[in-house]
Design a protein around this motif. Sequence first.
Motif, PDB file in Angstrom:
ATOM      1  N   ALA A  50       0.839  -1.205   0.000  1.00 51.93           N
ATOM      2  CA  ALA A  50       0.000   0.000   0.000  1.00 51.93           C
ATOM      3  C   ALA A  50       0.873   1.253   0.000  1.00 51.93           C
ATOM      4  O   ALA A  50       0.572   2.243  -0.677  1.00 51.93           O
ATOM      5  CB  ALA A  50      -0.933   0.005   1.207  1.00 51.93           C
ATOM      6  N   SER A  54       1.185   4.223  -2.916  1.00 53.71           N
ATOM      7  CA  SER A  54       0.932   5.664  -2.759  1.00 53.71           C
ATOM      8  C   SER A  54       2.028   6.503  -3.401  1.00 53.71           C
ATOM      9  O   SER A  54       1.863   7.710  -3.534  1.00 53.71           O
ATOM     10  CB  SER A  54       0.755   6.070  -1.295  1.00 53.71           C
ATOM     11  N   TRP A 117      -4.883   0.660   1.471  1.00 54.98           N
ATOM     12  CA  TRP A 117      -5.002   1.615   0.365  1.00 54.98           C
ATOM     13  C   TRP A 117      -6.292   2.416   0.486  1.00 54.98           C
ATOM     14  O   TRP A 117      -6.303   3.635   0.313  1.00 54.98           O
ATOM     15  CB  TRP A 117      -4.938   0.870  -0.975  1.00 54.98           C
TER      16      TRP A 117
END
Lengths: 226, 246
Positions: A50, A54, A117
């Motif tokens: 996750a 990003s 996420w």
Amino acid sequence: MTNWDRFLDSFFNARVAAEYLPKIIEGFWLTILLAACIILAGVAAGLALAVLRSLGIRVLNWAIIFVVDLFRALPPLVIIALLYFGLPAAGLSLSGFAAAWLALSLVLMAFTEEIFWAGITAVPKGQWEAARSTGLGFLDTFTLVVLPQAVRMVIPPLTNRTIAITKGTALASVVAVQEILGAAQAGVSFSFNPTPLTLGAVAYLVLFLPVVILGRWVETRFAWKR
Amino acid sequence: MSAAIVEARGVHKYFGGLHVLKGVDLAVRERELVFVIGPSGSGKSTLLRCLNRLEEPSDGSITVDGIDMLDRRTDINKARQRIGMVFQSFNLYPHMTALGNVALALRRVQGMSRAAAEARARQALERVHLADRAGHYPGQLSGGQQQRVAIARAIALEPRVMLFDEPTSALDPELVGGVLQAMRELRESGMTMVVVSHEMGFARAAADRVVFMDGGRIVEEGPPEAIFGNPQQERTRAFIGQIERH
């Protein structure tokens, strides 16, 4: 022998219970060990994915989404079977424990990535803007402002998913791991009596009820003061 | 008259095909309070957000305190410490106390020790009269108090200029006064301020200059008494008229 007696003899047979209790207890500890290894590896890997996602590197994100969707779509038992029965053909043998651990960790990783996420994207854009406007860089903003909020938000779904996956440790019985279910099934085969399965069910309750309650506690503990 | 501390020249901003800023020039002198008004969608917030590069202008130049904000070589994190910003929705970090909110950038950006950062943060909270709320979380504070903490978070970094993006628009009417009071005191301390807001009373009382924007352009600017009392442009008159009726 009435039906009721037959029922009691089948599921609550004291002699069989006494005989196989030690095996179930061994299985209990093995389940805990397996579950702990899965949670550690799965949550850590999911969080790592996750975080990588990003960064917004497009090719990397495609790869992450592919892997995540793959392991969310495949039934965990299929992955365990592939790793345990399939890999030896490629010259790589995993123990039943390792195969179950790896398979379930990959599944947990996939779901955890999606959960983290979702949490990260749910943090309002204003939080990023406020932090960046004070001169904090991307990394500081992400780790000190966004991620702590994301983690708090996802504690409930994360707890649920973690419990669901660790219950999947029962699948390891298929690849000859003597965790709770494996030990119970072995007991049934030897005693011709299903009482070890009752013991197994009780063992799962003893194991997971506190986890469920702990999950609740964690949820309230991590809620913001209001 | 001192030199401009904020200077925007020919700033354009497109959002996809939408042309939001159509060549805006704005110069703000040191210790000046510039009030930006205009109908919603006129580009005033976008202009403000371009000044500290929260939005990337599509064209033009922006200089703040001598720093070229659009130069790739400019350390934007360093530059932003000189530009405090206060948002409509406060944007306090909900997982940190008021003190933690104010101290974070002091520690991470200015590299202060925890003790030094917290001492400075306490001073900043005192300036907005919230020293007694240092240990409270944002969720335990009223909207007005939250906005004052946000002001403290910005001024703790000792910026050269403060940007206010509709700082009172999200507040219940009875909470507006405290925030305006904090802004007034900030102004009296000599802070350079650019304020986007609908608080016309505050603009009349405190602004040095009022800028009226419409359709992505600056239509008219001047001292508040001129803009409010005797606007030259038809669009300004219409807007002021609408506001006054409320």
